[in-house]
Write a protein that holds these residues in place. Structure first.
Motif, PDB file in Angstrom:
ATOM      1  N   UNK A  76       0.921  -1.197  -0.143  1.00  0.00           N
ATOM      2  CA  UNK A  76      -0.196  -0.296   0.372  1.00  0.00           C
ATOM      3  C   UNK A  76       0.805   1.128  -0.101  1.00  0.00           C
ATOM      4  N   UNK A  77      -0.023   2.718  -0.381  1.00  0.00           N
ATOM      5  CA  UNK A  77       1.126   3.570  -0.466  1.00  0.00           C
ATOM      6  C   UNK A  77       0.868   4.409   0.922  1.00  0.00           C
ATOM      7  N   UNK A  78       1.797   5.428   1.109  1.00  0.00           N
ATOM      8  CA  UNK A  78       1.673   5.797   1.835  1.00  0.00           C
ATOM      9  C   UNK A  78       1.919   8.043   1.526  1.00  0.00           C
ATOM     10  N   UNK A  79       1.247   8.509   2.058  1.00  0.00           N
ATOM     11  CA  UNK A  79       0.639   8.080   3.219  1.00  0.00           C
ATOM     12  C   UNK A  79      -0.720   7.389   3.150  1.00  0.00           C
ATOM     13  N   UNK A  80      -1.433   6.754   3.677  1.00  0.00           N
ATOM     14  CA  UNK A  80      -2.748   5.375   2.954  1.00  0.00           C
ATOM     15  C   UNK A  80      -3.378   6.249   1.851  1.00  0.00           C
ATOM     16  N   UNK A  81      -3.907   7.826   2.745  1.00  0.00           N
ATOM     17  CA  UNK A  81      -4.966   8.422   2.464  1.00  0.00           C
ATOM     18  C   UNK A  81      -4.418   9.961   2.064  1.00  0.00           C
ATOM     19  N   UNK A  82      -3.703   9.820   0.563  1.00  0.00           N
ATOM     20  CA  UNK A  82      -3.309  11.865   0.243  1.00  0.00           C
ATOM     21  C   UNK A  82      -4.831  12.496   0.229  1.00  0.00           C
ATOM     22  N   UNK A  83      -3.798  13.389   0.824  1.00  0.00           N
ATOM     23  CA  UNK A  83      -5.227  14.857   0.615  1.00  0.00           C
ATOM     24  C   UNK A  83      -5.388  15.193  -0.280  1.00  0.00           C
ATOM     25  N   UNK A  84      -6.798  15.283  -0.395  1.00  0.00           N
ATOM     26  CA  UNK A  84      -7.691  15.439  -1.486  1.00  0.00           C
ATOM     27  C   UNK A  84      -7.511  14.550  -2.924  1.00  0.00           C
TER      28      UNK A  84
END
Length: 377
Positions: free
Chosen positions: A316-324
């Motif tokens: 999974x990606x980092x950050x987990x929930x990219x802003x916007x």
């Protein structure tokens, strides 16, 4: 960059592996990621188009046999009575046909089911495209509509035919085929208008199925093969669609509408996809599949795939929930898999997207026989 990453994460077409396989068994068959819209596939038609049908593809049973747990039908009407036709309220999602083969042409198991229809892909074996061994080529799509759902408006101007003693229409549909891309720094797509051979027929009383060809020239599904595949189609006893988690949170105004999983044999490493739609989305009186991919039908898609660092991006990606960016990408414990929740409508808050992801209660992801039956509503 993050937006490009997200598009990679939400690619491919899929279906759930039969319970006799583990997910890892099938992942080992191929790890190469495939783009959602491969070169030469539809970009949409003048009539609203094909929905990259149908978001997912099934693992085909060896030799074209029915999948485990599905009894072959003895008549074309078997299983139809049990298929759900209502589009409101909690309803189990089921598959009512299985993959089959006619010569070198192969229909996969159904890919994804929703209250209106089920879809599968059609391939041809032993296709030579140049030097090297023959390949398996994706040449068409089978969409099987629930009884009372489909209106053959786009087909009525075609030639009336009879398939297994029931009425149908053979025609050509206007489509656009992707033939290239423009500036690599833009999202421009170069398309070409073509006519696609297609056949719609009743496989039961007011229950329609459609086969539509993809591609052009020798890389298209021949009309003779379309007819042979339609003649060979049979329903099966309904089998539940399954998913590797329970969903405990759905935002107000949305509902679960579709479920399926990816065909890992083709190299796609996602194993499950569930689609949420707005509560006012209708699966009645359809003339074509809904498009879950291009924003025509607002969707939230939940995808499970194997974690890894192949290609230019880790998962999974980092950050987990990219802003916007309207998605979250979270590891599933220490299972080696991750889940992505993507709001393709770009309307939900980041908090809602994260709440959907955090509200998923997982079974043993690597063991499909522990998964849960998918229910709409």
């Amino acid at each position: 960059m993050t937006r490009d990453l997200h598009q990679l994460l939400t690619t491919a077409q899929s279906d759930q592996p039969p319970a006799s396989y583990t997910v890892d068994d099938i992942v080992a068959a191929g790890r190469r990621r495939r783009s959602r819209r491969k070169f030469g596939q539809w970009t949409g038609g003048a009539t609203g188009g094909l929905a990259v049908v149908a978001v997912a593809v099934a693992l085909v049973s060896q030799g074209g046999a029915s999948a485990p747990g599905r009894a072959p039908a003895t008549t074309v009407d078997a299983g139809i009575a049990a298929a759900e036709t209502k589009t409101t309220g909690p309803t189990p999602l089921t598959y009512s046909f299985a993959g089959y083969r006619v010569g070198d042409f192969r229909v996969t198991d159904p890919s994804m089911a929703n209250p209106g229809y089920q879809s599968a892909m059609i391939f041809q074996d032993n296709v030579y495209v140049g030097d090297g061994p023959p390949i398996e080529d994706h040449l068409g799509t089978l969409t099987v509509y629930r009884p009372g759902v489909f209106r053959p408006d786009l087909f009525r101007a075609g030639t009336p035919v009879t398939v297994s003693g029931r009425p149908g229409f053979q025609t050509e549909l206007p489509r656009k085929i992707r033939v290239g891309s423009g500036d690599p720094n833009s999202r421009e797509v170069i398309t070409k208008p073509i006519s696609a051979p297609a056949l719609a027929w009743q496989y039961g009383d007011d229950a329609w199925a459609v086969i539509e060809a993809h591609g052009i020239g020798q890389r298209s599904l021949p009309v003779t093969a379309i007819r042979q595949l339609a003649d060979a189609f049979r329903t099966t006893a309904p089998a539940p669609v399954r998913m590797p988690y329970e969903i405990t949170y759905v935002p107000a105004g949305w509902r679960v509408a579709a479920a399926g999983s990816h065909n890992l044999i083709l190299g796609d490493d996602a194993i499950s996809r569930v689609v949420l739609v707005r509560t006012d989305t209708s699966f009645d009186a359809l003339t074509a599949p809904l498009n879950f991919e291009d924003g025509t039908t607002p969707t939230v898609q939940i995808m499970v795939a194997k974690s890894g660092g192949e290609g230019p991006y880790p998962h999974p990606v980092t950050p987990a929930c990219p802003q916007g960016q309207f998605f979250c990408d979270l590891p599933i414990g220490d299972s080696g898999y991750y889940v992505e929740v993507h709001d393709q409508s770009s309307t939900l808050s980041g908090a809602d997207i994260r709440k959907i992801a955090d509200g998923l209660v997982f079974a043993t992801v690597s063991k499909p026989n522990t998964w849960h039956d998918a229910v709409t509503g």
